[in-house]
Enzyme design. Sequence first.
Site, PDB file in Angstrom:
ATOM      1  N   HIS A 103       0.885  -1.195   0.063  1.00  0.00           N
ATOM      2  CA  HIS A 103       0.056  -0.011  -0.087  1.00  0.00           C
ATOM      3  C   HIS A 103       0.936   1.183   0.120  1.00  0.00           C
ATOM      4  O   HIS A 103       1.936   1.284   0.274  1.00  0.00           O
ATOM      5  CB  HIS A 103      -0.970  -0.285   1.145  1.00  0.00           C
ATOM      6  CG  HIS A 103      -0.136  -0.202   2.547  1.00  0.00           C
ATOM      7  ND1 HIS A 103       0.287   1.075   3.072  1.00  0.00           N
ATOM      8  CD2 HIS A 103      -0.121  -1.089   3.500  1.00  0.00           C
ATOM      9  CE1 HIS A 103       0.619   0.682   4.367  1.00  0.00           C
ATOM     10  NE2 HIS A 103       0.598  -0.350   4.486  1.00  0.00           N
TER      11      HIS A 103
ATOM     12  N   CYS B 259       2.737  -4.896   6.969  1.00  0.00           N
ATOM     13  CA  CYS B 259       2.525  -4.771   5.393  1.00  0.00           C
ATOM     14  C   CYS B 259       3.737  -4.257   4.639  1.00  0.00           C
ATOM     15  O   CYS B 259       4.749  -3.502   5.459  1.00  0.00           O
ATOM     16  CB  CYS B 259       1.253  -3.721   5.482  1.00  0.00           C
ATOM     17  SG  CYS B 259      -0.242  -4.455   5.665  1.00  0.00           S
TER      18      CYS B 259
END
Length: 321
Positions: free
Chosen positions: A204, A220
């Site tokens: 992301h 992440c």
Amino acid sequence: MRFSRRFSTPARWLASIILLLVTLASLPAGANCWPLPATGSRLIGQNVFHVVQDDGGSLESIAKKYNVGFLALLQANPGVDPYVPRAGSVLTIPLQMLLPDAPRKGLVINLAELRVYYYPAGKNSVTVYPIGIGQLGGDTMTPTMQTTVSDKRANPTWTPTANIRARYLANGIKLPAVVPAGPDNPMGHHAIRLAAYGGVYLLHGTNADFGIGMRVSSGCIRLRDDDIKALYKEMPVGTPVRIINTPIKASVEPDGRRLVEVHQPLSKSINDDPKVLPILLNARMKQFQAAPETDAQIMARAMQHRSGMPVEINAHAANAI
């Protein structure tokens, strides 16, 4: 690259300057995209040099300018002040690298070097992006895996896990159950979900102007906003993804050069110092090290310096140290 500081002749200096100018002119805007090397080669890219200006710019701003990671730039330039690099000093921008020892297909993410390699289907090229990965800690470390892209979302919301909310709360920050899309969303404007582990890991963007090329996330994989936007646009759902953790890479190039690229291994404990953590060699790397064509002393120095850049370690290079 060798660990030597020999002066070049004027002709060689001129040739180097011309090569540098040509390389600078050919660098892509934003992403660092390179043609795949010839058969048998793993070497891509070309290092360039940056003269620090007297404008108070930080190492992070220089890293962003060339789209490299913060720690990669720091390792390539040991001793530089990360906050106020000295004006007039010349920094090496580490844009030359060896491709990971993994299939050249889809996404290959090497946690140790804090980079992702994207091999677009049907194209003879690879695009390299710097990334931020999970922080040191049990549930925040990004795991290795072999998976696929399961979903893509523009303007994603963020649903922090219970562990993340507890961790924030311990620091006096109460997170909502769902953070809506917008400038306060730490996921940025695009998110790409991975299928493994129930889909909890994503690539992301970010709403922060730092942390790329560092261990900063809750597990992440974080990219600069322009980079995740480009990946989101080009990479289809179903793309294979391989996440590895390989601090040392090696190659025997078609012209006979033996190259090794060494990165600082990832810490597993708060007491670990990645500058001196042992680097474990697998059987293939031990064979490469023990070959008569390899100068073991140069390789040992490369493993000590951990510059994150390819170093030539041919035995005949011993007199160039």
